[in-house]
Design an enzyme around this catalytic site. Structure first.
Site, PDB file in Angstrom:
ATOM      1  N   ARG A 130       6.298   1.437  -2.300  1.00 55.63           N
ATOM      2  CA  ARG A 130       4.720   0.777  -2.781  1.00 55.63           C
ATOM      3  C   ARG A 130       4.817   1.903  -3.876  1.00 55.63           C
ATOM      4  O   ARG A 130       3.657   1.703  -4.124  1.00 55.63           O
ATOM      5  CB  ARG A 130       4.354   0.053  -2.014  1.00 55.63           C
ATOM      6  N   TYR A 158       3.590   1.251  -6.974  1.00 53.87           N
ATOM      7  CA  TYR A 158       2.211   0.371  -7.450  1.00 53.87           C
ATOM      8  C   TYR A 158       1.491   0.810  -7.583  1.00 53.87           C
ATOM      9  O   TYR A 158       0.145   1.276  -7.758  1.00 53.87           O
ATOM     10  CB  TYR A 158       2.193  -0.919  -6.509  1.00 53.87           C
ATOM     11  N   GLY A 204      -0.818 -14.048  -3.242  1.00 52.90           N
ATOM     12  CA  GLY A 204      -1.578 -13.059  -3.275  1.00 52.90           C
ATOM     13  C   GLY A 204      -3.129 -12.360  -2.578  1.00 52.90           C
ATOM     14  O   GLY A 204      -3.659 -11.552  -3.143  1.00 52.90           O
ATOM     15  N   CYS A 222      15.549  12.612  -2.832  1.00 52.47           N
ATOM     16  CA  CYS A 222      16.100  13.413  -4.041  1.00 52.47           C
ATOM     17  C   CYS A 222      14.622  12.873  -5.131  1.00 52.47           C
ATOM     18  O   CYS A 222      15.404  12.924  -6.079  1.00 52.47           O
ATOM     19  CB  CYS A 222      16.976  13.803  -4.677  1.00 52.47           C
ATOM     20  N   GLU A 223      13.461  13.140  -4.756  1.00 49.42           N
ATOM     21  CA  GLU A 223      12.382  12.797  -6.095  1.00 49.42           C
ATOM     22  C   GLU A 223      11.581  13.223  -6.018  1.00 49.42           C
ATOM     23  O   GLU A 223      10.878  12.722  -4.545  1.00 49.42           O
ATOM     24  CB  GLU A 223      12.862  11.181  -5.966  1.00 49.42           C
ATOM     25  N   TYR A 274       6.819  -6.245   2.041  1.00 45.94           N
ATOM     26  CA  TYR A 274       7.375  -5.753   0.789  1.00 45.94           C
ATOM     27  C   TYR A 274       7.603  -4.319   1.196  1.00 45.94           C
ATOM     28  O   TYR A 274       7.782  -3.332  -0.143  1.00 45.94           O
ATOM     29  CB  TYR A 274       6.043  -5.696  -0.376  1.00 45.94           C
ATOM     30  N   GLU A 305       0.899 -20.162  -0.531  1.00 41.93           N
ATOM     31  CA  GLU A 305       1.618 -19.121   0.087  1.00 41.93           C
ATOM     32  C   GLU A 305       1.303 -18.171   0.198  1.00 41.93           C
ATOM     33  O   GLU A 305       1.998 -16.905  -0.584  1.00 41.93           O
ATOM     34  CB  GLU A 305       2.860 -19.287  -1.411  1.00 41.93           C
ATOM     35  N   PRO A 306       0.854 -17.323   1.407  1.00 40.45           N
ATOM     36  CA  PRO A 306       0.367 -16.529   2.284  1.00 40.45           C
ATOM     37  C   PRO A 306       1.560 -15.809   2.012  1.00 40.45           C
ATOM     38  O   PRO A 306       2.372 -16.109   3.304  1.00 40.45           O
ATOM     39  CB  PRO A 306      -0.303 -16.522   3.409  1.00 40.45           C
ATOM     40  N   GLY A 307       1.574 -14.505   1.499  1.00 37.44           N
ATOM     41  CA  GLY A 307       3.172 -13.380   2.434  1.00 37.44           C
ATOM     42  C   GLY A 307       2.766 -12.369   3.162  1.00 37.44           C
ATOM     43  O   GLY A 307       2.462 -12.321   4.283  1.00 37.44           O
TER      44      GLY A 307
HETATM   45  C1  LIG Z   1       5.274 -13.303  -4.200  1.00 36.92           C
HETATM   46  C2  LIG Z   1       4.501 -14.738  -4.783  1.00 36.92           C
HETATM   47  C3  LIG Z   1       4.264 -15.136  -2.999  1.00 36.92           C
HETATM   48  C4  LIG Z   1       2.971 -14.124  -1.951  1.00 36.92           C
HETATM   49  O1  LIG Z   1       2.105 -13.690  -2.327  1.00 36.92           O
HETATM   50  P1  LIG Z   1       1.285 -12.130  -1.585  1.00 36.92           P
HETATM   51  O2  LIG Z   1       0.920 -11.838  -2.330  1.00 36.92           O
HETATM   52  O3  LIG Z   1       2.565 -11.726  -1.146  1.00 36.92           O
HETATM   53  O4  LIG Z   1       1.071 -13.415  -0.550  1.00 36.92           O
HETATM   54  C5  LIG Z   1       3.428 -16.445  -2.829  1.00 36.92           C
HETATM   55  N1  LIG Z   1       4.306 -17.420  -4.335  1.00 36.92           N
HETATM   56  C6  LIG Z   1       4.645 -16.715  -4.970  1.00 36.92           C
HETATM   57  C7  LIG Z   1       5.212 -18.197  -6.176  1.00 36.92           C
HETATM   58  C8  LIG Z   1       5.010 -15.701  -5.250  1.00 36.92           C
HETATM   59  O5  LIG Z   1       5.976 -15.677  -5.933  1.00 36.92           O
END
Ligand SMILES: *Cc1c(COP(=O)(O)O)cnc(C)c1O
Length: 463
Positions: free
Chosen positions: A360, A364, A278, A391-392, A421, A320-322
Site C-alpha cells: 500500500r 498509494y 470506504g 530489489c526496488e 489490503y 459494505e465496510p472492509g
Molecule cells: C472495496 C469495496 C468495498 C470495501 O471498501 P473498504 O474501503 O474496504 O471499506 C465495498 N464495496 C465495494 C463495491 C468495493 O469495491
C-alpha cells in the site's frame, strides 16, 4: 501535517527533511490506542503483547514477518457494525480487504453478510459455511464461469456493473431455470478519498453505470424487462479511506432520486439501496475515524429524509465496510535487519519483509505508524524510513516515522493497522514467501493462514 523543528539531540540536522510526519511523539514507547488493536498493550517488562501473548513468544513460535490478528477486536468491530445498523439494514463485510475461512466463520457467527468479487473468494466463503444467500457478488468483469458458479450456489445478489453484464447474467440465470436477485451499480458522480470528496465528473472509471445522461435509468429499464433478473435495488460505492460523510450524503441523495424516477416511470419501488464501503480508519494518530453508530445514524437520517421528501417507502439499507472492520485489528511483526543512518536526512531501517507483504505504501503513498515492540527505550527518537528487503528502491513500508535511536538488528518492530489490503494484496516478488496470519485471542494463538514454503513456490513451477 506539518514539518517541525527538531528537538535537541545528537543524531539529527536542525530541521527535519521533507516528509509527511508530525513532530516526534512525546513518548516514543507509547502505543496510541487509535492505531493499535484493542488488546495490544505494553507489559511491565516493556514488551508489547496482543491477546495476552508477548511479541517475542509470537516471533519465536511463528517467525517474522507475520500478521497477527486480534480476534477479540475483530469480533467486537463486526458486532459494533451489526448492532449500529440494526435489523432494518445489512452489513456486508468486503472480503477483498482480507478473507480466510476463519474470518468467514467469525463474520457468520457475528451476523454479518459477505461481499465477494471473484470465484476464489466465493469458494472460500462457501467452504467456510457462509450461507449463499448472505453473499453478494461484485466485479466489473465477472467471467461466465464465475456468474454460473454464483447463480448455482444461490448467492443473495449479484451486483450488475455494465449493460453487457445485465444481459449476460439474465441469460445465464434463465438458462439455469432461475431468476437471480440483482442490484445495479451506479456511479453517482462523487469520488471520495480521505478528507475530501469531489462531486462532479467522476464517471470516468471502470466501475458502474453513470447516473448522468440517464444511463442508469436505461439500465433499470432493461433489467426490469428480463425474465432472468429480479431487480432488488441500486448500489453505489464512492471510494475508500473516507472520513467525511458529505460524499455519502450526495450519493444517497442521488440514488434516492433514481428510486423516485424508477417509481414514476415503472410504478415499482425498489426495496433496497446499498451505499458501499470506504469508511476510513486511523493509520496514524492524525486520523480521526467515525464510529459505526455515527455512520449508521448519519446514513439512516439522510436516506429517511430524502425518501420522505420523494414520498418513497424507506428502502432497506446495506453497507459494505472492509477496511473499517479488519484494518485496525492486525499488525505486522518484523525483525530489524540492516540499519543505515544518513546524516541530516533519516535512518533507513530494513526489515525482513516489505512490499511483498504491504504494497500500500508503494501503491498509494499510504501512511503507517511503527513501534519498537520487543522492549522500551529511553533513547532519543530518530526519524526513520522503514524499508523492505526487495530489489526496488520504492520498497517502503513506513515512509516517515520515529523510532528510538538505539534501535539494533534483532529488535522486533510492528506496523499497526495492516489488517486490510496487506495480506490480501501480498505477492511473491523476489520469491518472497507470503507471511502467515495468526489469530490471537485470550492467551491463545493459532495460524489461520500458514506461511508459504519454498515447496509451495516450487509446486507451481512445473517447467
Ligand atoms: C472495496 C469495496 C468495498 C470495501 O471498501 P473498504 O474501503 O474496504 O471499506 C465495498 N464495496 C465495494 C463495491 C468495493 O469495491
Amino acid at each position: 501535517m506539518s514539518r517541525s523543528a527538531h528537538p535537541a539531540g545528537p543524531r539529527h540536522a536542525d530541521v527535519w527533511p521533507e516528509g509527511h510526519y508530525s513532530a516526534p511523539p512525546a513518548d516514543v514507547n507509547a502505543l496510541d490506542p487509535k492505531v493499535w488493536a484493542q488488546t495490544v498493550t505494553r507489559t511491565d517488562t516493556g514488551e508489547v503483547s496482543v491477546g495476552g501473548i508477548g511479541v517475542a513468544t509470537l516471533a519465536e513460535e511463528f517467525g517474522t514477518p507475520a500478521y497477527f490478528v486480534d480476534e477479540t477486536d475483530f469480533r467486537a468491530r463486526a458486532r459494533a457494525w451489526r448492532t449500529a445498523f440494526g435489523h432494518d439494514a445489512d452489513v456486508f463485510y468486503a472480503g477483498k480487504a482480507f478473507l480466510s475461512r476463519a474470518i468467514v466463520r467469525w463474520l457468520h457467527e457475528e451476523g454479518l453478510n459477505l461481499d465477494v468479487c471473484s470465484g476464489g473468494e466465493l469458494t472460500t466463503a462457501l467452504s467456510a459455511g457462509m450461507p449463499a444467500d448472505r453473499i453478494a457478488f461484485h466485479g466489473n468483469n465477472k467471467s461466465t464461469d464465475e456468474i454460473t458458479q454464483a447463480i448455482e450456489a444461490g448467492v443473495g445478489r449479484i451486483v450488475l456493473d455494465s449493460f453487457q453484464e445485465i444481459v449476460r447474467v439474465a441469460h445465464i440465470a434463465q438458462s439455469l431455470g432461475t431468476r437471480q436477485r440483482v442490484q445495479i451499480r451506479v456511479t453517482v458522480g462523487v469520488e471520495a478519498h480521505t478528507h475530501e470528496f469531489i462531486a462532479t465528473a467522476h464517471e470516468d472509471q471502470k466501475f458502474g453505470i453513470a447516473l448522468a445522461d440517464g444511463q442508469a435509468a436505461e439500465a433499470v429499464r432493461r433489467a426490469l424487462t428480463l425474465d432472468g433478473l429480479e431487480l432488488i435495488g441500486i448500489h453505489s460505492h464512492i471510494g475508500s479511506q473516507i472520513f467525511d460523510m458529505a460524499g455519502f450524503e450526495v450519493a444517497a441523495r442521488r440514488v434516492v432520486a433514481l428510486l423516485a424516477a424508477v417509481r414514476d416511470e415503472h410504478g415499482v419501488e425498489l426495496p433496497e439501496i446499498d451505499l458501499g464501503g470506504g469508511l476510513g480508519i486511523a493509520y496514524t494518530s492524525d486520523d480521526d475515524p467515525r464510529e459505526p453508530h455515527e455512520i449508521a445514524k448519519a446514513l439512516g437520517e439522510i436516506v429517511t429524509r430524502e425518501c420522505e421528501a420523494a414520498k418513497l417507502r424507506t428502502p432497506r439499507i446495506s453497507v459494505e465496510p472492509g477496511r473499517a472492520i479488519v484494518g485496525p485489528t492486525a499488525f505486522t511483526l518484523y525483525e530489524v535487519g540492516t540499519i543505515k543512518p544518513l546524516e541530516g536526512l533519516r535512518t533507513y531501517v530494513s526489515v525482513d519483509g516489505g512490499m511483498s507483504d504491504n504494497i500500500r505504501t508503494a501503491l498509494y503513498d499510504a501512511e503507517y505508524s511503527v513501534a519498537l515492540v520487543s522492549r522500551t527505550s529511553d533513547a532519543e527518537p530518530m526519524l526513520v524510513r522503514v524499508v523492505g528487503k526487495h530489489c526496488e528502491s520504492g520498497d517502503i513500508v513506513v515512509k516517515d516515522a520515529f523510532l528510538p535511536s538505539d534501535l539494533a538488528p534483532g529488535d522486533l518492530i510492528a506496523v499497526p493497522a495492516t489488517g486490510a489490503y496487506c495480506r490480501s494484496m501480498a505477492s511473491n516478488y523476489n520469491h518472497a514467501l507470503r507471511p502467515p496470519v495468526v489469530a490471537v485471542r485470550e492467551g491463545e494463538a493459532r495460524v489461520i493462514v500458514r506461511r508459504e514454503t519454498e515447496e509451495d513456490l516450487l509446486r507451481l513451477d512445473v517447467g
